[in-house]
Write a protein that holds these residues in place. Structure first.
Motif, PDB file in Angstrom:
ATOM      1  N   ASN A   9       0.817  -1.214   0.000  1.00  0.00           N
ATOM      2  CA  ASN A   9       0.000   0.000   0.000  1.00  0.00           C
ATOM      3  C   ASN A   9       0.847   1.259   0.000  1.00  0.00           C
ATOM      4  O   ASN A   9       0.536   2.234  -0.687  1.00  0.00           O
ATOM      5  CB  ASN A   9      -0.928  -0.019   1.220  1.00  0.00           C
ATOM      6  CG  ASN A   9      -2.000   1.053   1.155  1.00  0.00           C
ATOM      7  OD1 ASN A   9      -2.213   1.683   0.128  1.00  0.00           O
ATOM      8  ND2 ASN A   9      -2.694   1.258   2.249  1.00  0.00           N
ATOM      9  N   TYR A  24      -2.298   6.613  -7.578  1.00  0.00           N
ATOM     10  CA  TYR A  24      -1.467   7.498  -6.767  1.00  0.00           C
ATOM     11  C   TYR A  24      -0.924   8.618  -7.646  1.00  0.00           C
ATOM     12  O   TYR A  24      -0.223   8.360  -8.632  1.00  0.00           O
ATOM     13  CB  TYR A  24      -0.312   6.729  -6.139  1.00  0.00           C
ATOM     14  CG  TYR A  24      -0.714   5.752  -5.055  1.00  0.00           C
ATOM     15  CD1 TYR A  24      -0.367   5.984  -3.721  1.00  0.00           C
ATOM     16  CD2 TYR A  24      -1.434   4.601  -5.350  1.00  0.00           C
ATOM     17  CE1 TYR A  24      -0.734   5.093  -2.727  1.00  0.00           C
ATOM     18  CE2 TYR A  24      -1.800   3.710  -4.367  1.00  0.00           C
ATOM     19  CZ  TYR A  24      -1.450   3.950  -3.055  1.00  0.00           C
ATOM     20  OH  TYR A  24      -1.809   3.061  -2.071  1.00  0.00           O
ATOM     21  N   ALA A  46      -8.243   6.185  -3.571  1.00  0.00           N
ATOM     22  CA  ALA A  46      -8.611   4.782  -3.356  1.00  0.00           C
ATOM     23  C   ALA A  46     -10.089   4.584  -3.668  1.00  0.00           C
ATOM     24  O   ALA A  46     -10.954   5.234  -3.069  1.00  0.00           O
ATOM     25  CB  ALA A  46      -8.310   4.379  -1.914  1.00  0.00           C
ATOM     26  N   ALA A  96       2.354   2.623  -3.483  1.00  0.00           N
ATOM     27  CA  ALA A  96       1.330   2.820  -4.514  1.00  0.00           C
ATOM     28  C   ALA A  96       0.534   1.569  -4.850  1.00  0.00           C
ATOM     29  O   ALA A  96       0.100   1.388  -5.986  1.00  0.00           O
ATOM     30  CB  ALA A  96       1.974   3.391  -5.784  1.00  0.00           C
ATOM     31  N   ARG A 152      -3.149   9.445  -2.691  1.00  0.00           N
ATOM     32  CA  ARG A 152      -3.850   8.222  -3.046  1.00  0.00           C
ATOM     33  C   ARG A 152      -5.328   8.500  -3.293  1.00  0.00           C
ATOM     34  O   ARG A 152      -5.994   9.133  -2.472  1.00  0.00           O
ATOM     35  CB  ARG A 152      -3.715   7.184  -1.922  1.00  0.00           C
ATOM     36  CG  ARG A 152      -4.316   5.829  -2.278  1.00  0.00           C
ATOM     37  CD  ARG A 152      -4.258   4.883  -1.095  1.00  0.00           C
ATOM     38  NE  ARG A 152      -5.193   5.271  -0.046  1.00  0.00           N
ATOM     39  CZ  ARG A 152      -5.333   4.615   1.107  1.00  0.00           C
ATOM     40  NH1 ARG A 152      -4.587   3.569   1.369  1.00  0.00           N
ATOM     41  NH2 ARG A 152      -6.214   5.025   2.006  1.00  0.00           N
TER      42      ARG A 152
END
Length: 446
Positions: free
Chosen positions: A181, A342, A394, A184, A392
């Protein structure tokens, strides 16, 4: 061919720009302090934020809420054994609960703990137990433009040098995070997992896999590693974990649930120690901080997570966001990982010096511009660590649609079109535990 369709709709509202600016200021320029209702598209995390399947909801309706000996825990045990290969399971309320239970059993004052790259809560749990968390990423992990297929790997030679430096007796555990994580979301190869197993044996250390995105990692092994392209992903997922002595799991990722986690161990003595510690910190050993319905849903989710249909759709959507950002000349980490895209904030906002947190500045501008909430994983989240200034984005599982992906890409592009207007930030207040400051610190524009 099969796919998922949405069975529930949730309204969201894009607040007016002046209102977003006011909320951002009130939040101390830290998007963790925003209310969910303030956010239009929420990409803060993929942890526990996804939508569950109809089969999971059905399992919840017939769950057993007994304090001890819950049938729903037995269902979870069976699923963990079948999907992940661990027969001894200690349930916890979420992944950081699992970290507290396992690392509290393995780590003592003065220990040194290598990891391909520690995430924030992992780093904090190692340190809280007196250990020194040391990142040992593979060469090239910090090359954002490289197309190497397994940039999430651990570098065994760095660990061997560390052991020669401090003594192997001071390294009781080696951790491998799949996918990585903090790099990236990059995957770890099966070859590297096997090499880490050999390394742990050399050091007489416990080999722990942080398995919260184990299914996504297996997808990449199937796609990128020689000899695995014709094997079922479920089989690959189980094989990669077969090399570990123990796993920590946040069910909020590849368990496809909104809460819950567990520790899986092979050694009976370690299992008993972990079980007793969990009773103290989490709850009795057949619920561990979860309701029966949460365990029942996770048992179903673990099996769904390793299907080709689910993973193809899941990772396909993340790649789609990456493609749309590249079309707008947004600098991103490549290749795109399994759960997030990312953005390279240092290149996106080159006018902001590193000490003014360009990543956090970009996070704030994404909210100001389009109500999009991401998270900084650079020098603000990881103080005193040499790492890229990444933001990030997500994607929650089975939640957003193509129009949301379009909105996010348009928002990032619009911020970069006016990048010269963006100002850096400085910290106004932060918690005592610096490793966790990005959760609650407050900032202001420089």
């Amino acid at each position: 061919m099969s796919s998922y369709t949405s069975g529930m709709a949730t309204p969201t509202e894009l607040l007016p720009r002046d209102e977003r600016e006011r909320r951002l200021e009130e939040a101390g320029y830290n998007v963790f302090n925003l209310a969910s209702a303030d956010v239009f598209v929420d990409l803060l995390t993929d942890s526990g934020t996804g939508a569950m399947s109809d089969a999971q909801w059905a399992a919840m309706m017939r769950a057993d809420e007994a304090y001890a000996g819950s049938e729903s825990f037995e269902e979870l045990e069976e699923a963990v054994s079948e999907v992940m290969g661990f027969d001894r399971v200690v349930p916890t309320h979420q992944g950081r609960g699992a970290e507290n239970v396992l690392y509290g059993c393995l780590i003592e004052e003065g220990d040194v703990v290598p990891n391909n790259t520690h995430f924030d809560t992992t780093r904090a749990h190692v340190a809280a137990n007196g250990g020194d968390p040391v990142d040992c990423p593979a060469d090239g992990a910090d090359d954002l433009d490289s197309e190497e297929p397994f940039k999430g790997d651990l570098d065994p030679e760095t660990v061997r040098e560390l052991a020669a430096d401090v003594g192997p007796d001071r390294i009781p555990v080696v951790i491998l995070t799949v996918t990585n994580n903090s790099v990236a979301g990059q995957p770890v190869s099966m070859a590297n997992i096997e090499e880490t197993r050999e390394l742990a044996d050399e050091l007489d250390a416990t080999f722990v896999i942080d398995a919260c995105r184990f299914a996504e990692n297996a997808f990449f092994i199937s796609e990128r590693e020689d000899g695995y392209d014709d094997r079922p992903i479920a089989e690959i997922a189980r094989e990669q974990l077969s090399h570990a002595d123990a796993i920590v799991m946040s069910g909020k990722k590849d368990g496809l649930v909104n809460v819950g986690g567990f520790v899986g161990v092979r050694d009976p003595e370690l299992f008993e120690r972990a079980r007793q510690r969990a009773i103290l910190y989490e709850g009795f050993s057949t619920y561990g901080g979860m309701a029966g319905r949460d365990m029942a849903a996770m048992a179903v989710g673990l099996r769904e997570a390793v299907t080709e249909e689910y993973l193809g759709a899941r990772i396909g959507q993340v790649r789609d966001l990456g493609t749309r950002l590249r079309e707008r000349d947004v600098p991103i980490y490549t290749p795109v990982g399994g759960h997030a895209v990312y953005v390279d904030a240092e290149r996106a906002l080159p006018q902001i010096p590193l000490e003014e947190f360009p990543g956090q500045a970009l996070v704030c501008e994404l909210y100001r511009e389009g109500g999009v909430r991401g998270v900084e994983l650079g020098s603000f989240a990881f103080p005193n660590a040499e790492r890229p200034e990444l933001v990030r984005l997500a994607l929650p599982r089975r939640t957003y649609h193509a129009e949301h992906v379009d909105h996010v890409a348009e928002t990032v592009g619009a911020v970069l079109d006016r990048r010269e207007e963006v100002r850096g930030l400085e910290v106004v207040s932060e918690p005592e535990n610096e490793a966790l400051r990005h959760f609650s610190a407050e900032l202001r524009p420089v």
